[in-house]
Scaffold this motif. Structure first.
Motif, PDB file in Angstrom:
ATOM      1  N   LEU A  72       1.135  -1.054   0.362  1.00 48.61           N
ATOM      2  CA  LEU A  72      -0.440   0.154  -0.108  1.00 48.61           C
ATOM      3  C   LEU A  72       0.743   1.358   0.177  1.00 48.61           C
ATOM      4  CD1 LEU A  72      -2.644  -1.232   2.181  1.00 48.61           C
ATOM      5  CD2 LEU A  72      -3.329  -0.380   0.037  1.00 48.61           C
ATOM      6  N   TYR A  73       1.989   1.271   0.459  1.00 47.86           N
ATOM      7  CA  TYR A  73       2.490   2.387   0.814  1.00 47.86           C
ATOM      8  C   TYR A  73       3.657   2.500  -0.543  1.00 47.86           C
ATOM      9  CZ  TYR A  73       6.826   5.224   1.291  1.00 47.86           C
ATOM     10  OH  TYR A  73       7.727   6.120   1.882  1.00 47.86           O
ATOM     11  N   ASN A  74       3.972   1.217  -1.055  1.00 43.90           N
ATOM     12  CA  ASN A  74       4.724   1.228  -2.221  1.00 43.90           C
ATOM     13  C   ASN A  74       3.291   2.217  -3.545  1.00 43.90           C
ATOM     14  OD1 ASN A  74       6.926   0.535  -1.864  1.00 43.90           O
ATOM     15  ND2 ASN A  74       6.764  -1.149  -1.716  1.00 43.90           N
ATOM     16  N   ILE A  75       2.566   1.535  -3.243  1.00 48.21           N
ATOM     17  CA  ILE A  75       1.240   1.898  -4.621  1.00 48.21           C
ATOM     18  C   ILE A  75       1.149   4.047  -3.901  1.00 48.21           C
ATOM     19  CG2 ILE A  75      -1.015   2.107  -4.816  1.00 48.21           C
ATOM     20  CD1 ILE A  75      -0.708  -0.810  -4.364  1.00 48.21           C
ATOM     21  N   GLU A  76       1.177   3.947  -2.669  1.00 49.76           N
ATOM     22  CA  GLU A  76       0.946   5.668  -2.760  1.00 49.76           C
ATOM     23  C   GLU A  76       1.861   6.275  -2.873  1.00 49.76           C
ATOM     24  OE1 GLU A  76      -1.537   8.750  -1.121  1.00 49.76           O
ATOM     25  OE2 GLU A  76      -1.827   6.801  -1.121  1.00 49.76           O
ATOM     26  N   ALA A  77       3.220   5.877  -2.690  1.00 48.58           N
ATOM     27  CA  ALA A  77       4.474   6.678  -3.220  1.00 48.58           C
ATOM     28  C   ALA A  77       4.759   6.694  -4.358  1.00 48.58           C
ATOM     29  CB  ALA A  77       5.661   5.963  -2.418  1.00 48.58           C
ATOM     30  N   ARG A  78       4.137   5.500  -5.319  1.00 44.67           N
ATOM     31  CA  ARG A  78       4.105   5.940  -6.528  1.00 44.67           C
ATOM     32  C   ARG A  78       2.911   6.361  -7.582  1.00 44.67           C
ATOM     33  NH1 ARG A  78       1.264   1.516  -9.890  1.00 44.67           N
ATOM     34  NH2 ARG A  78       1.502   1.077  -7.578  1.00 44.67           N
ATOM     35  N   GLN A  79       2.159   6.543  -6.637  1.00 44.64           N
ATOM     36  CA  GLN A  79       0.787   7.981  -7.360  1.00 44.64           C
ATOM     37  C   GLN A  79       1.355   8.892  -6.449  1.00 44.64           C
ATOM     38  OE1 GLN A  79      -2.438   6.760  -4.560  1.00 44.64           O
ATOM     39  NE2 GLN A  79      -3.293   5.074  -6.591  1.00 44.64           N
ATOM     40  N   ARG A  80       1.776   9.292  -5.730  1.00 43.20           N
ATOM     41  CA  ARG A  80       2.394  10.454  -5.175  1.00 43.20           C
ATOM     42  C   ARG A  80       3.536  11.025  -6.457  1.00 43.20           C
ATOM     43  NH1 ARG A  80      -1.536  11.566  -3.671  1.00 43.20           N
ATOM     44  NH2 ARG A  80      -2.316  10.489  -1.464  1.00 43.20           N
ATOM     45  N   ARG A  81       4.200  10.595  -6.585  1.00 40.58           N
ATOM     46  CA  ARG A  81       5.971   9.975  -7.586  1.00 40.58           C
ATOM     47  C   ARG A  81       4.735  10.792  -8.938  1.00 40.58           C
ATOM     48  NH1 ARG A  81       8.112   6.129  -4.756  1.00 40.58           N
ATOM     49  NH2 ARG A  81       7.590   4.491  -6.948  1.00 40.58           N
ATOM     50  N   GLU A  82       3.742  10.333  -9.530  1.00 45.52           N
ATOM     51  CA  GLU A  82       3.306  10.548 -11.052  1.00 45.52           C
ATOM     52  C   GLU A  82       2.671  11.828 -10.922  1.00 45.52           C
ATOM     53  OE1 GLU A  82       0.338   7.100 -11.404  1.00 45.52           O
ATOM     54  OE2 GLU A  82       2.337   5.369 -11.571  1.00 45.52           O
ATOM     55  N   GLU A  83       1.984  11.946  -9.511  1.00 43.21           N
ATOM     56  CA  GLU A  83       1.258  12.884  -9.290  1.00 43.21           C
ATOM     57  C   GLU A  83       2.559  14.321  -9.348  1.00 43.21           C
ATOM     58  OE1 GLU A  83      -0.856  12.994  -5.825  1.00 43.21           O
ATOM     59  OE2 GLU A  83      -2.461  11.893  -6.438  1.00 43.21           O
TER      60      GLU A  83
ATOM     61  N   ASP B 142       2.757   1.792  11.374  1.00 42.22           N
ATOM     62  CA  ASP B 142       2.039   0.481  11.504  1.00 42.22           C
ATOM     63  C   ASP B 142       3.259  -0.101  11.142  1.00 42.22           C
ATOM     64  OD1 ASP B 142      -0.405   1.985  11.827  1.00 42.22           O
ATOM     65  OD2 ASP B 142      -1.223   1.762  10.152  1.00 42.22           O
ATOM     66  N   THR B 143       4.866   0.063  10.192  1.00 38.30           N
ATOM     67  CA  THR B 143       4.876  -0.512   9.271  1.00 38.30           C
ATOM     68  C   THR B 143       6.603  -0.749  10.513  1.00 38.30           C
ATOM     69  OG1 THR B 143       4.241   0.017   6.863  1.00 38.30           O
ATOM     70  CG2 THR B 143       6.669  -0.916   7.810  1.00 38.30           C
ATOM     71  N   ILE B 144       6.355   0.616  10.787  1.00 35.42           N
ATOM     72  CA  ILE B 144       8.176   0.186  11.842  1.00 35.42           C
ATOM     73  C   ILE B 144       7.399  -0.733  12.951  1.00 35.42           C
ATOM     74  CG2 ILE B 144       8.467   1.781  13.589  1.00 35.42           C
ATOM     75  CD1 ILE B 144       8.693   3.635  11.346  1.00 35.42           C
ATOM     76  N   ASP B 145       5.675  -0.181  13.425  1.00 32.45           N
ATOM     77  CA  ASP B 145       5.421  -1.092  14.588  1.00 32.45           C
ATOM     78  C   ASP B 145       5.410  -2.415  13.651  1.00 32.45           C
ATOM     79  OD1 ASP B 145       5.045   0.998  15.922  1.00 32.45           O
ATOM     80  OD2 ASP B 145       2.518   1.220  15.462  1.00 32.45           O
ATOM     81  N   GLN B 146       5.504  -2.898  13.306  1.00 34.72           N
ATOM     82  CA  GLN B 146       5.088  -4.369  12.737  1.00 34.72           C
ATOM     83  C   GLN B 146       6.585  -4.895  12.681  1.00 34.72           C
ATOM     84  OE1 GLN B 146       2.262  -6.482  11.652  1.00 34.72           O
ATOM     85  NE2 GLN B 146       0.901  -4.983  12.314  1.00 34.72           N
ATOM     86  N   LEU B 147       7.697  -3.994  12.045  1.00 37.04           N
ATOM     87  CA  LEU B 147       8.743  -4.008  11.901  1.00 37.04           C
ATOM     88  C   LEU B 147       9.673  -4.795  13.369  1.00 37.04           C
ATOM     89  CD1 LEU B 147      10.034  -2.737   8.656  1.00 37.04           C
ATOM     90  CD2 LEU B 147       9.927  -4.841   9.245  1.00 37.04           C
ATOM     91  N   THR B 148       9.316  -3.931  14.255  1.00 32.41           N
ATOM     92  CA  THR B 148       9.341  -3.990  15.461  1.00 32.41           C
ATOM     93  C   THR B 148       8.255  -4.614  16.282  1.00 32.41           C
ATOM     94  OG1 THR B 148       9.911  -1.245  16.046  1.00 32.41           O
ATOM     95  CG2 THR B 148       9.322  -2.859  18.086  1.00 32.41           C
ATOM     96  N   ARG B 149       7.957  -5.775  16.338  1.00 29.66           N
ATOM     97  CA  ARG B 149       7.371  -6.815  16.773  1.00 29.66           C
ATOM     98  C   ARG B 149       7.599  -8.018  15.932  1.00 29.66           C
ATOM     99  NH1 ARG B 149       1.539  -4.824  14.774  1.00 29.66           N
ATOM    100  NH2 ARG B 149       1.324  -3.222  16.646  1.00 29.66           N
TER     101      ARG B 149
END
Length: 147
Positions: free
Chosen positions: A39-50, A135-142
């Motif tokens: 989801l982050y990558n999709i959002e980042a790609r969309q932001r880069r395209e925008e 959320d990603t950082i929390d998941q990685l920490t867990r």
């Protein structure tokens, strides 16, 4: 002695079950992290395209502005003030003044609304990206703590 063996076997079974549960939890966390990463990558790609589209539009507008500036002679502040005074002088009746004022106020309101919408969109994008990163950082920490 057989009672100790039975206890050991029971404890081994319990530990195997706990291990299976922890492996399942770890797999679920990894899947969740992969999902959020996607989801982050999709959002980042969309932001880069925008951003790329905005840069292109900005370049086009800059080129148009330069073209218009070349066509229009440079005006000094005195020329601008004289043009404003001439436009005001052309408004001879109170109705004409009211009409011009209404037009200017409407244009201002449209510009303010567009600015507010852009600011709201920026804030929402920042919030969603911050939440995803958190959320990603929390998941990685867990996942690290589980190891």
């Amino acid at each position: 002695m057989s009672e100790e063996v039975v206890q050991w076997l029971a404890e081994i079974r319990t530990l195997k079950q706990q291990l299976a549960q922890l492996e399942g939890d770890r797999n679920a966390a990894q899947e969740s992290a992969a999902h959020w990463r996607k989801l982050y990558n999709i959002e980042a790609r969309q932001r880069r395209e925008e951003a790329q589209l905005a840069r292109q539009e900005s370049q086009l507008l800059q080129a148009k502005l330069e073209q218009v500036e070349e066509e229009i002679p440079a005006l000094s502040m005195e020329d601008i003030e004289a043009a404003i005074k001439a436009e005001i002088a052309a408004l001879e009746t109170p109705e004409a003044i009211k009409g011009k004022l209404i037009t200017v106020i409407r244009e201002r309101d449209r510009a303010l609304e567009a600015l507010k919408n852009e600011q709201d969109n920026h804030i929402e994008t920042r919030r969603s990206l911050t939440a995803v990163i958190g959320d990603t950082i929390d998941q990685l920490t867990r996942m690290r703590n589980e190891k």
